[in-house]
Design a protein around this motif. Structure first.
Motif, PDB file in Angstrom:
ATOM      1  N   LYS A 146       1.844   1.620  -8.316  1.00 38.46           N
ATOM      2  CA  LYS A 146       1.103   2.425  -9.282  1.00 38.46           C
ATOM      3  C   LYS A 146      -0.263   2.779  -8.712  1.00 38.46           C
ATOM      4  CE  LYS A 146       3.100  -0.019 -13.267  1.00 38.46           C
ATOM      5  NZ  LYS A 146       2.773  -0.880 -14.436  1.00 38.46           N
ATOM      6  N   GLY A 147      -0.598   4.078  -8.780  1.00 38.17           N
ATOM      7  CA  GLY A 147      -1.864   4.531  -8.230  1.00 38.17           C
ATOM      8  C   GLY A 147      -2.848   5.015  -9.279  1.00 38.17           C
TER       9      GLY A 147
ATOM     10  N   VAL B 269       8.281  -2.803  -8.577  1.00 35.18           N
ATOM     11  CA  VAL B 269       7.084  -2.050  -8.952  1.00 35.18           C
ATOM     12  C   VAL B 269       5.868  -2.954  -8.851  1.00 35.18           C
ATOM     13  CG1 VAL B 269       5.922  -0.760 -10.767  1.00 35.18           C
ATOM     14  CG2 VAL B 269       8.403  -0.552 -10.496  1.00 35.18           C
ATOM     15  N   LYS B 270       4.842  -2.472  -8.166  1.00 37.33           N
ATOM     16  CA  LYS B 270       3.619  -3.250  -7.974  1.00 37.33           C
ATOM     17  C   LYS B 270       2.404  -2.408  -8.357  1.00 37.33           C
ATOM     18  CE  LYS B 270       5.667  -5.935  -4.194  1.00 37.33           C
ATOM     19  NZ  LYS B 270       5.498  -6.461  -2.817  1.00 37.33           N
ATOM     20  N   ASP B 271       1.308  -3.088  -8.643  1.00 43.56           N
ATOM     21  CA  ASP B 271       0.067  -2.418  -9.016  1.00 43.56           C
ATOM     22  C   ASP B 271      -0.759  -2.083  -7.775  1.00 43.56           C
ATOM     23  OD1 ASP B 271       0.496  -2.469 -11.801  1.00 43.56           O
ATOM     24  OD2 ASP B 271      -0.152  -4.563 -11.887  1.00 43.56           O
ATOM     25  N   ASN B 272      -1.764  -1.246  -7.973  1.00 47.77           N
ATOM     26  CA  ASN B 272      -2.830  -0.946  -7.014  1.00 47.77           C
ATOM     27  C   ASN B 272      -2.338  -0.314  -5.721  1.00 47.77           C
ATOM     28  OD1 ASN B 272      -5.310  -0.771  -5.740  1.00 47.77           O
ATOM     29  ND2 ASN B 272      -5.993  -2.758  -6.514  1.00 47.77           N
ATOM     30  N   ALA B 273      -1.961   0.937  -5.829  1.00 48.56           N
ATOM     31  CA  ALA B 273      -1.499   1.688  -4.668  1.00 48.56           C
ATOM     32  C   ALA B 273      -2.568   1.798  -3.588  1.00 48.56           C
ATOM     33  CB  ALA B 273      -1.061   3.090  -5.105  1.00 48.56           C
ATOM     34  N   VAL B 274      -3.827   1.934  -3.987  1.00 48.56           N
ATOM     35  CA  VAL B 274      -4.893   2.102  -3.002  1.00 48.56           C
ATOM     36  C   VAL B 274      -5.055   0.832  -2.170  1.00 48.56           C
ATOM     37  CG1 VAL B 274      -7.350   2.598  -2.674  1.00 48.56           C
ATOM     38  CG2 VAL B 274      -6.063   3.816  -4.442  1.00 48.56           C
TER      39      VAL B 274
END
Length: 336
Positions: A66-67, A101-106
């Motif tokens: 997720k971005g 699904v994971k958080d923090n694309a950056v």
């Protein structure tokens, strides 16, 4: 064949979803991760749609991150009028349970490019995630091997304003910062943004008869493509008088896999961030500004060659048969 490692940064979206299908079907491309940015749909819906496509393609092993949920400066304006409320043409496909699904694309992008220099990015949406990486870790950003960006326009008209293409119009500040980096940072002096803009993508049209051929060749996947593009067909007819739908994002993936598909020129490109022309790409084809080149602007595309690649890679069509069928279908300006 040694596949090139790629991160798909996208906002699925109908044509993003078709682009993911193509990337996963190309032996030249090793998709190591998918990062989602707000654009065609909010990030939460983009994640769901990426997971749907990974499930269809049997590749739920690829992680989805997720971005960014809003542009840098301007208010977020989605494109669900184009892609449907679910982003996949209101097709109603269920969200699979097996996707990672994971958080923090950056943060993910930073971790990859801090340690690796052999990974490229194919950006199919607004450049917000990449701008945040640039802002957070300049050295990591400069380690991106190649950046292919579906966005902008040189001579063709815009698709969300008279002069602007949606991805850059959605977050013009992010696009402007990324393009500026490629002309100003010494670490990027030998690299260009490959701008796959509307000048070439508008020539890639999925027509009803090509869709029928897809369903004959591969009924299961062809029917899924039909389900997600019906809404897209209707939009293109009402908005632009096109019978079919324009496949913007798949061309960026195809170009990465086969550079002979498109041709263009290198130049300095700036992105407008104010006024009624915000989001417009100003391509200095005549070197009036005398700035260092930061982009390769694509202006020509081999339409049949793209369609052959998509049909054979994604649907499993036989080349000889596909070529004969396309010769029947592609006529007039499309073949030019």
């Amino acid at each position: 064949m040694n596949a090139q490692k790629v991160i798909l940064d996208c906002d699925p979206g109908i044509d993003d979803s078709l682009a993911i299908m193509l990337a996963l079907s190309c032996p030249e491309i090793d998709v190591v991760g998918i990062t989602i940015v707000c654009g065609n749909v909010p990030v939460s819906k983009g994640v769901q749609n990426a997971c749907k496509v990974l499930d269809w393609m049997g590749r739920t092993d690829i992680p989805v991150y997720k971005g960014e949920e809003k542009p840098l400066v301007r208010p977020y304006v989605d494109a669900m009028d184009t892609h449907g409320k679910d982003g996949l043409g209101q097709s109603g496909f269920p969200v699979p349970s097996g996707c990672t699904v994971k958080d923090n694309a950056v943060a993910y992008l930073e971790s990859v490019f801090t340690t690796q220099k052999d990974v490229s990015v194919i950006a199919l949406g607004p450049l917000t995630n990449l701008e945040r990486l640039l802002e957070r870790n300049r050295a990591a950003f400069c380690n991106i091997r190649e950046l292919i960006s579906m966005g902008g326009t040189y001579k063709s008209h815009g698709n969300c304003s008279p002069v602007a293409e949606y991805n850059y119009w959605c977050d013009p500040d992010a696009a402007a910062h990324v393009y500026t980096a490629f002309s100003s940072l010494p670490e990027l002096k030998d690299k260009f943004i490959h701008m796959v803009g509307l000048d070439v993508t508008r020539k890639i049209v999925l027509t009803p008869n090509i869709l029928e051929y897809m369903k004959n060749v591969n009924p299961s996947l062809g029917q899924k493509i039909e389900a997600i593009t019906r809404f897209y067909f209707d939009f293109h007819w009402k908005q632009e008088g096109v019978i079919g739908c324009v496949l913007n994002d798949p061309l960026a993936v195809a170009y990465f896999a086969d550079r002979s598909l498109c041709h263009g020129f290198t130049t300095y490109t700036a992105v407008e961030t104010t006024g009624i022309s915000y989001g417009q790409t100003l391509c200095d084809a005549f070197q009036i500004w005398n700035q260092l080149h930061n982009s390769k602007v694509l202006t020509q595309v081999d339409t049949k060659k793209f369609m052959m690649l998509f049909l054979c890679r994604v649907l499993g069509a036989q080349p000889d048969q596909a070529s004969k069928v396309l010769d029947q279908i592609l006529v007039g300006e499309v073949l030019a």
